[in-house]
Design a protein around this motif. Sequence first.
Motif, PDB file in Angstrom:
ATOM      1  N   ASP A  47      10.984   2.454  -8.829  1.00  0.00           N
ATOM      2  CA  ASP A  47      11.555   1.084  -8.157  1.00  0.00           C
ATOM      3  C   ASP A  47      11.007   0.735  -6.715  1.00  0.00           C
ATOM      4  N   ALA A  48      10.914   1.774  -5.990  1.00  0.00           N
ATOM      5  CA  ALA A  48      10.334   1.751  -4.551  1.00  0.00           C
ATOM      6  C   ALA A  48       9.105   1.124  -4.610  1.00  0.00           C
ATOM      7  N   LEU A  52       6.596   2.397   0.914  1.00  0.00           N
ATOM      8  CA  LEU A  52       5.669   2.554  -0.391  1.00  0.00           C
ATOM      9  C   LEU A  52       5.556   1.121  -0.605  1.00  0.00           C
ATOM     10  N   ARG A  53       6.351  -0.037  -0.535  1.00  0.00           N
ATOM     11  CA  ARG A  53       6.206  -1.109  -0.929  1.00  0.00           C
ATOM     12  C   ARG A  53       4.706  -1.721  -0.230  1.00  0.00           C
ATOM     13  N   GLU A 107      -4.142  -1.382  -0.730  1.00  0.00           N
ATOM     14  CA  GLU A 107      -3.337  -2.649  -0.433  1.00  0.00           C
ATOM     15  C   GLU A 107      -4.105  -3.624  -1.380  1.00  0.00           C
ATOM     16  N   MET A 108      -3.259  -4.436  -1.997  1.00  0.00           N
ATOM     17  CA  MET A 108      -3.849  -5.553  -2.865  1.00  0.00           C
ATOM     18  C   MET A 108      -3.841  -6.754  -1.933  1.00  0.00           C
ATOM     19  N   ILE A 150      -2.016  -5.776   8.151  1.00  0.00           N
ATOM     20  CA  ILE A 150      -2.341  -4.104   7.778  1.00  0.00           C
ATOM     21  C   ILE A 150      -1.123  -3.465   8.572  1.00  0.00           C
ATOM     22  N   HIS A 151      -0.331  -2.835   7.669  1.00  0.00           N
ATOM     23  CA  HIS A 151       0.660  -2.489   8.392  1.00  0.00           C
ATOM     24  C   HIS A 151       0.702  -0.938   8.636  1.00  0.00           C
ATOM     25  N   VAL A 152      -0.075  -0.171   8.108  1.00  0.00           N
ATOM     26  CA  VAL A 152      -0.317   1.229   8.408  1.00  0.00           C
ATOM     27  C   VAL A 152      -1.561   1.517   8.950  1.00  0.00           C
TER      28      VAL A 152
END
Length: 557
Positions: free
Chosen positions: A442-443, A462-463, A478-479, A489-491
């Motif tokens: 689900d996450a 995770l999302r 990432e898509m 870019i978050h990470v």
Amino acid sequence: MIGATSIANPSKFWTGRVTAIAWPVAALILLTALQFFLIFSKSYNWDEFLHYSMVYQLHEGTLARPFQTLLARLLGWIPGVSDDLMTQMAIARAFAWSAFLVGLSAMYGLARQFGSKVDALWTTLIYFGAGSVFVHGFAIRTDPLAMAGLMLSLYLLAARKLDMLNILTVGFIVGFVGLLTVKSIFYAPCFAGIAWLRFANAENKKATVVRILAIVPVAITTFVGLYFLHRAGLAPTPLSQQGPAFVSNGVKWLTDGLLRQPYYTLMAFLTAPLFVYALLSSPAAWRTSGLSRPKTLALVGLALPLLTILFYRNAFPYFFVFIFAPVAVALTPAVAMLRARFGPAVLFALICIVPLGKFMTEPRQVMDGQEALIEYVHRQFPDGALYFDYCGIIADYPRVIDHLISGIGLKNYHARGVPLVAQAVQRGELAFVVANRPAIVDALTGKQSSDEKLLPADVAALRGNYVRVGGGLWLAGEMVPAGPRTHIIHVPHRGTYIANSSITVNGVTYRRGSTIDLDRGHHNVASGGNAQAILWRGTRLPEPVPTEMTEEVFTKF
């Protein structure tokens, strides 16, 4: 000895003692052979992966829980035998199975105290042929080992001379198994009944009481000594497992409501028809068997552990390997009635039909999928990598969190409130995720298929930061949708991103497979053509996923 008349008359010979023992021996050989093959062909359930992962946690110095983890030390030698993880787990199963066979032998010896050799053998087979016992008698869990140790102790207490050697042996085994699993306490009525039987039949009752009571300090000393030896080599206990909270969580296993596993309990009985029939017949059999009152009371004590299924939270199929064992011995007088009523051929058929059905219908492709997943991860990350899953399916790789193991494990995870997954993602350390629990699925997908949930911060991390490559495996990446857009870019990452198709980033075009160094923040991207691109985080593109790797990571128990 079979008389000359029986030998001269083949019909009487065949229906005599040879036939009486031949049928149960044939059943024993058949069940043993079938179970041996299942060791290597039955898929591993999540609980087996969990218990075997503790072996590597022990080696790595990250195992912290002193209780319910002694099995890791017993299996600690296995990684040195083979480099292949699936081979190691098969060896662990064979180790558990050898203990199970010891337990069967002890069960036979104990049943002999209440019936003939043939009846004792049939009693053992009725237990062996019970569906849950047959399928889980070799599971990588404490249950087969605890059953073997406690049944051996009961046999020694009931049938052997109470000399110093046997007193020390019984005390040591009881203390050892007590540390191995806390549910050993469920056998307390069995020991009480056998101790009373031993006392009632003793000529020197005072000496017998002293010898029986001497077992207690030996057991306590063994338990305490092994506890400190085991605890000395473990990591510091996390805050979530210290103090009253940890104690209260342990109590929940016993006070979390009545009959918490009705489906598995029902199936355990439905797949053990002779066991159920003998159980229902036992009160009448005890009254008419001619056994002494102390023996009858001992049989009642052996049967009482069955009541634990009413309140024990983890009454899953493997539990019946443990709890059915003493109860089966209590059925010995009823088994004598069954043998007289049905005959050996019918008993043979009723005992073997369920194991044969289990053996034939076991979905063996699931094990192929498990092996494919483990081999793929090892090829993709040959130097190891941090990952997230429910149960430690890649036992030799470190997990970001190791206590997401059950309903209570999830409660502890939420009570602690520390987003360990999100922290690992933000550090760029979480290389892959195995989605083998609804909360994890689900996450990753944004769906709501279960009441279970991860912490909001872990879900957010995770999302969008992991992409499914096949089966339940998601790799860091990432898509990027088709067409020009601003991509965030978050990470932050220590490695690089790898495009799986041509892509333009901040005005520079990269071909498929090129490495792209990206910092956290906004970037102008445009995927080539009309197809979306994937920016894989790592040093190389993912390999093609084998067809054996399916969504079904486990079968049900």
